[in-house]
Design a protein around this motif. Structure first.
Motif, PDB file in Angstrom:
ATOM      1  N   ILE A   8     -20.555  49.438 -12.068  1.00  0.00           N
ATOM      2  CA  ILE A   8     -21.945  50.016 -12.159  1.00  0.00           C
ATOM      3  C   ILE A   8     -22.836  48.993 -11.167  1.00  0.00           C
ATOM      4  CG2 ILE A   8     -24.033  50.935 -13.185  1.00  0.00           C
ATOM      5  CD1 ILE A   8     -22.373  51.505 -15.758  1.00  0.00           C
ATOM      6  N   THR A   9     -23.086  49.578  -9.814  1.00  0.00           N
ATOM      7  CA  THR A   9     -24.064  48.502  -9.057  1.00  0.00           C
ATOM      8  C   THR A   9     -25.328  48.976  -9.060  1.00  0.00           C
ATOM      9  OG1 THR A   9     -23.422  49.713  -7.095  1.00  0.00           O
ATOM     10  CG2 THR A   9     -21.684  47.882  -7.976  1.00  0.00           C
ATOM     11  N   GLY A  10     -26.264  47.978  -8.185  1.00  0.00           N
ATOM     12  CA  GLY A  10     -27.669  48.281  -7.989  1.00  0.00           C
ATOM     13  C   GLY A  10     -28.110  49.315  -7.284  1.00  0.00           C
ATOM     14  N   SER A  73     -12.410  37.769 -15.845  1.00  0.00           N
ATOM     15  CA  SER A  73     -11.972  38.974 -16.219  1.00  0.00           C
ATOM     16  C   SER A  73     -10.681  39.490 -16.082  1.00  0.00           C
ATOM     17  CB  SER A  73     -13.131  39.861 -15.774  1.00  0.00           C
ATOM     18  OG  SER A  73     -12.484  41.097 -15.822  1.00  0.00           O
ATOM     19  N   PRO A  74      -9.849  40.108 -16.670  1.00  0.00           N
ATOM     20  CA  PRO A  74      -8.346  40.569 -16.290  1.00  0.00           C
ATOM     21  C   PRO A  74      -8.372  41.356 -15.066  1.00  0.00           C
ATOM     22  CG  PRO A  74      -9.067  41.006 -18.594  1.00  0.00           C
ATOM     23  CD  PRO A  74     -10.213  40.452 -18.102  1.00  0.00           C
ATOM     24  N   LEU A  75      -9.878  41.778 -14.785  1.00  0.00           N
ATOM     25  CA  LEU A  75     -10.033  42.812 -13.574  1.00  0.00           C
ATOM     26  C   LEU A  75      -9.791  42.155 -12.294  1.00  0.00           C
ATOM     27  CD1 LEU A  75     -12.241  45.484 -14.982  1.00  0.00           C
ATOM     28  CD2 LEU A  75      -9.957  45.899 -14.805  1.00  0.00           C
ATOM     29  N   ALA A  76     -10.113  40.892 -12.352  1.00  0.00           N
ATOM     30  CA  ALA A  76     -10.288  39.810 -11.091  1.00  0.00           C
ATOM     31  C   ALA A  76      -8.597  39.668 -10.518  1.00  0.00           C
ATOM     32  CB  ALA A  76     -10.798  38.563 -11.532  1.00  0.00           C
ATOM     33  N   SER A  77      -7.493  40.056 -11.424  1.00  0.00           N
ATOM     34  CA  SER A  77      -6.416  39.903 -10.512  1.00  0.00           C
ATOM     35  C   SER A  77      -5.573  41.314 -10.481  1.00  0.00           C
ATOM     36  CB  SER A  77      -5.462  39.092 -12.007  1.00  0.00           C
ATOM     37  OG  SER A  77      -4.102  39.129 -11.487  1.00  0.00           O
ATOM     38  N   SER A  78      -4.873  41.284  -9.386  1.00  0.00           N
ATOM     39  CA  SER A  78      -4.150  42.268  -9.176  1.00  0.00           C
ATOM     40  C   SER A  78      -3.012  42.831 -10.119  1.00  0.00           C
ATOM     41  CB  SER A  78      -3.337  42.267  -7.711  1.00  0.00           C
ATOM     42  OG  SER A  78      -4.356  42.112  -6.591  1.00  0.00           O
ATOM     43  N   VAL A  88     -19.756  53.557  -9.542  1.00  0.00           N
ATOM     44  CA  VAL A  88     -20.850  54.661  -9.875  1.00  0.00           C
ATOM     45  C   VAL A  88     -21.973  54.083 -10.346  1.00  0.00           C
ATOM     46  CG1 VAL A  88     -21.402  56.866 -10.705  1.00  0.00           C
ATOM     47  CG2 VAL A  88     -18.843  56.289 -10.193  1.00  0.00           C
ATOM     48  N   PRO A  89     -23.244  54.007  -9.711  1.00  0.00           N
ATOM     49  CA  PRO A  89     -23.252  54.243  -8.096  1.00  0.00           C
ATOM     50  C   PRO A  89     -22.772  52.822  -7.383  1.00  0.00           C
ATOM     51  CG  PRO A  89     -25.285  53.675  -9.115  1.00  0.00           C
ATOM     52  CD  PRO A  89     -24.325  53.674 -10.306  1.00  0.00           C
ATOM     53  N   ALA A  90     -22.532  53.205  -6.385  1.00  0.00           N
ATOM     54  CA  ALA A  90     -22.077  52.228  -5.373  1.00  0.00           C
ATOM     55  C   ALA A  90     -23.399  51.842  -4.499  1.00  0.00           C
ATOM     56  CB  ALA A  90     -20.868  52.443  -4.351  1.00  0.00           C
ATOM     57  N   SER A  91     -23.821  50.750  -4.456  1.00  0.00           N
ATOM     58  CA  SER A  91     -24.859  50.270  -3.523  1.00  0.00           C
ATOM     59  C   SER A  91     -24.315  50.042  -2.030  1.00  0.00           C
ATOM     60  CB  SER A  91     -25.367  48.802  -3.957  1.00  0.00           C
ATOM     61  OG  SER A  91     -24.512  47.885  -3.960  1.00  0.00           O
ATOM     62  N   MET A  92     -25.097  50.186  -1.170  1.00  0.00           N
ATOM     63  CA  MET A  92     -25.017  49.993   0.318  1.00  0.00           C
ATOM     64  C   MET A  92     -23.987  48.445   0.373  1.00  0.00           C
ATOM     65  SD  MET A  92     -24.565  52.710   1.896  1.00  0.00           S
ATOM     66  CE  MET A  92     -23.844  53.482   0.529  1.00  0.00           C
ATOM     67  N   LYS A  93     -24.920  47.663  -0.606  1.00  0.00           N
ATOM     68  CA  LYS A  93     -24.240  46.034  -0.321  1.00  0.00           C
ATOM     69  C   LYS A  93     -22.983  46.139  -1.004  1.00  0.00           C
ATOM     70  CE  LYS A  93     -24.830  41.578  -2.639  1.00  0.00           C
ATOM     71  NZ  LYS A  93     -25.970  40.995  -3.571  1.00  0.00           N
ATOM     72  N   THR A  94     -22.372  46.627  -1.814  1.00  0.00           N
ATOM     73  CA  THR A  94     -21.058  46.640  -2.525  1.00  0.00           C
ATOM     74  C   THR A  94     -20.175  47.538  -1.378  1.00  0.00           C
ATOM     75  OG1 THR A  94     -21.977  46.810  -4.687  1.00  0.00           O
ATOM     76  CG2 THR A  94     -19.593  47.653  -4.101  1.00  0.00           C
ATOM     77  N   VAL A  95     -20.597  48.647  -0.686  1.00  0.00           N
ATOM     78  CA  VAL A  95     -19.885  49.251   0.337  1.00  0.00           C
ATOM     79  C   VAL A  95     -19.479  48.159   1.312  1.00  0.00           C
ATOM     80  CG1 VAL A  95     -19.888  51.411   1.866  1.00  0.00           C
ATOM     81  CG2 VAL A  95     -20.428  51.502  -0.540  1.00  0.00           C
ATOM     82  N   TYR A 102     -14.888  41.451   1.854  1.00  0.00           N
ATOM     83  CA  TYR A 102     -15.452  40.264   1.124  1.00  0.00           C
ATOM     84  C   TYR A 102     -15.750  40.394  -0.365  1.00  0.00           C
ATOM     85  CZ  TYR A 102     -18.966  36.755   0.119  1.00  0.00           C
ATOM     86  OH  TYR A 102     -19.738  35.576  -0.436  1.00  0.00           O
ATOM     87  N   SER A 103     -14.645  39.654  -0.994  1.00  0.00           N
ATOM     88  CA  SER A 103     -14.404  39.750  -2.518  1.00  0.00           C
ATOM     89  C   SER A 103     -15.539  38.657  -3.096  1.00  0.00           C
ATOM     90  CB  SER A 103     -13.142  39.896  -2.990  1.00  0.00           C
ATOM     91  OG  SER A 103     -12.667  38.473  -2.442  1.00  0.00           O
ATOM     92  N   GLY A 104     -16.733  38.564  -2.900  1.00  0.00           N
ATOM     93  CA  GLY A 104     -17.472  37.759  -3.558  1.00  0.00           C
ATOM     94  C   GLY A 104     -18.049  37.907  -5.024  1.00  0.00           C
ATOM     95  N   ASN A 105     -17.551  38.989  -5.256  1.00  0.00           N
ATOM     96  CA  ASN A 105     -17.937  39.281  -6.873  1.00  0.00           C
ATOM     97  C   ASN A 105     -16.599  39.999  -7.425  1.00  0.00           C
ATOM     98  OD1 ASN A 105     -18.273  42.329  -6.321  1.00  0.00           O
ATOM     99  ND2 ASN A 105     -20.529  41.740  -5.936  1.00  0.00           N
ATOM    100  N   LEU A 106     -16.902  39.989  -8.824  1.00  0.00           N
ATOM    101  CA  LEU A 106     -15.739  40.829  -9.475  1.00  0.00           C
ATOM    102  C   LEU A 106     -15.667  42.615  -8.874  1.00  0.00           C
ATOM    103  CD1 LEU A 106     -13.638  40.900 -11.819  1.00  0.00           C
ATOM    104  CD2 LEU A 106     -15.506  41.262 -13.475  1.00  0.00           C
ATOM    105  N   VAL A 107     -16.805  43.059  -8.870  1.00  0.00           N
ATOM    106  CA  VAL A 107     -16.687  44.400  -8.350  1.00  0.00           C
ATOM    107  C   VAL A 107     -15.776  44.632  -7.266  1.00  0.00           C
ATOM    108  CG1 VAL A 107     -18.196  46.346  -7.356  1.00  0.00           C
ATOM    109  CG2 VAL A 107     -18.796  44.867  -9.392  1.00  0.00           C
ATOM    110  N   VAL A 108     -16.062  43.859  -6.112  1.00  0.00           N
ATOM    111  CA  VAL A 108     -15.291  43.919  -4.896  1.00  0.00           C
ATOM    112  C   VAL A 108     -13.777  43.459  -5.039  1.00  0.00           C
ATOM    113  CG1 VAL A 108     -15.341  43.438  -2.361  1.00  0.00           C
ATOM    114  CG2 VAL A 108     -17.522  43.997  -3.646  1.00  0.00           C
ATOM    115  N   ARG A 109     -13.784  42.233  -5.638  1.00  0.00           N
ATOM    116  CA  ARG A 109     -12.566  41.756  -5.712  1.00  0.00           C
ATOM    117  C   ARG A 109     -11.657  42.839  -6.618  1.00  0.00           C
ATOM    118  NH1 ARG A 109     -11.079  35.966  -6.753  1.00  0.00           N
ATOM    119  NH2 ARG A 109      -8.769  35.861  -7.746  1.00  0.00           N
TER     120      ARG A 109
END
Length: 190
Positions: A8-10, A73-78, A88-95, A102-109
Motif C-alpha cells: 500500500i503506497t502513498g 523482511s522475508p519479502l526482500a528475498s526472491s 494497491v494503490p500504486a503511487s507514480m513514484k512506485t511505478v 530501482y529497488s530502493g525500498n521493500l515495495v519495489v524490491r
C-alpha cells in the motif's frame, strides 16, 4: 492462488488497499505480508482520519505488516516470495521506480522479485490525468509482466455508496490476481 503479498503506497485510495487485504483474508488467501509506505500512512491520516497505529493495527489482522524500509523482511528475498503480489494503490513514484528497476525500498524490491520469478504482479495506480511519462512507465511495467489495474470507477454495477465503489475496485484487483470473488455486481448484458 494460495498466497499474496500486498503493498500500500502513498497514492489516494489507501482504503482500497485495506479492502483488498480484508477480502484476501475473507476468501481464504494467505496474506504473506503487507508493506506500507510512509506516504500511505500520510494518505490514510488525511483521507480516512486513521493514525499510523490504527492503520497498522487494522492491517495486522490480515497479515504481517512491514515498513517500506524493512529490508530484513522475508519479502526482500526472491527465495521467500508468495504466489502473487498486488500494489494497491500504486503511487507514480512506485511505478517509476519499478519501471526503472530501482529497488530502493521493500515495495519495489519485492515486486521486482515477483517479476523475476514470473509470478503475477498487479499494479493499481490511482492518478489522473496521466502524462506521457506516467503512461510510458505503466507500459514498461506491463511489458515486464505486470497487470495494470487502474483504480477507475464504473457505473454499470450501480454503486449506491462509497463502500460500493471501494468493493468494485477491490474486486477488480482480486479478479486480476485470479481470486474468485463476489465483491461487486458483474456485467450480465444490457
Amino acid at each position: 492462488m494460495k498466497s499474496v503479498s500486498l503493498a500500500i503506497t502513498g497514492a489516494s485510495a489507501v482504503r482500497v488497499g485495506v479492502a483488498v487485504a480484508r477480502a484476501l483474508h475473507e476468501y481464504g488467501v494467505e496474506v504473506a505480508g503487507i508493506i506500507v509506505s510512509r506516504g500511505a500512512y500520510q494518505v490514510a491520516r488525511y483521507e480516512d482520519n486513521l493514525s499510523p497505529e490504527e492503520l497498522k493495527s487494522t492491517l495486522e489482522s490480515y497479515g504481517p505488516v512491514y515498513d517500506e524500509s524493512d529490508l530484513t523482511s522475508p519479502l526482500a528475498s526472491s527465495s521467500s516470495q508468495p504466489d502473487a503480489m498486488a500494489i494497491v494503490p500504486a503511487s507514480m513514484k512506485t511505478v517509476a521506480a519499478l519501471a526503472s528497476g530501482y529497488s530502493g525500498n521493500l515495495v519495489v524490491r519485492a515486486a521486482l522479485s515477483i517479476l523475476r520469478l514470473g509470478r503475477r504482479l498487479v499494479v493499481a495506480p490511482r492518478e489522473t490525468p496521466l502524462g506521457v511519462i506516467e503512461l510510458e512507465n505503466l507500459a514498461r511495467i506491463a511489458r515486464a509482466g505486470a497487470v495494470v489495474v487502474p483504480l477507475c470507477v464504473a457505473f454499470y454495477n450501480k454503486p449506491r455508496s462509497l463502500d460500493d465503489v471501494v468493493s468494485f475496485l477491490a474486486g477488480k484487483v482480486l479478479d486480476a490476481l485470479g481470486v474468485p470473488n463476489d465483491l461487486y455486481r458483474r456485467w450480465r448484458g444490457g
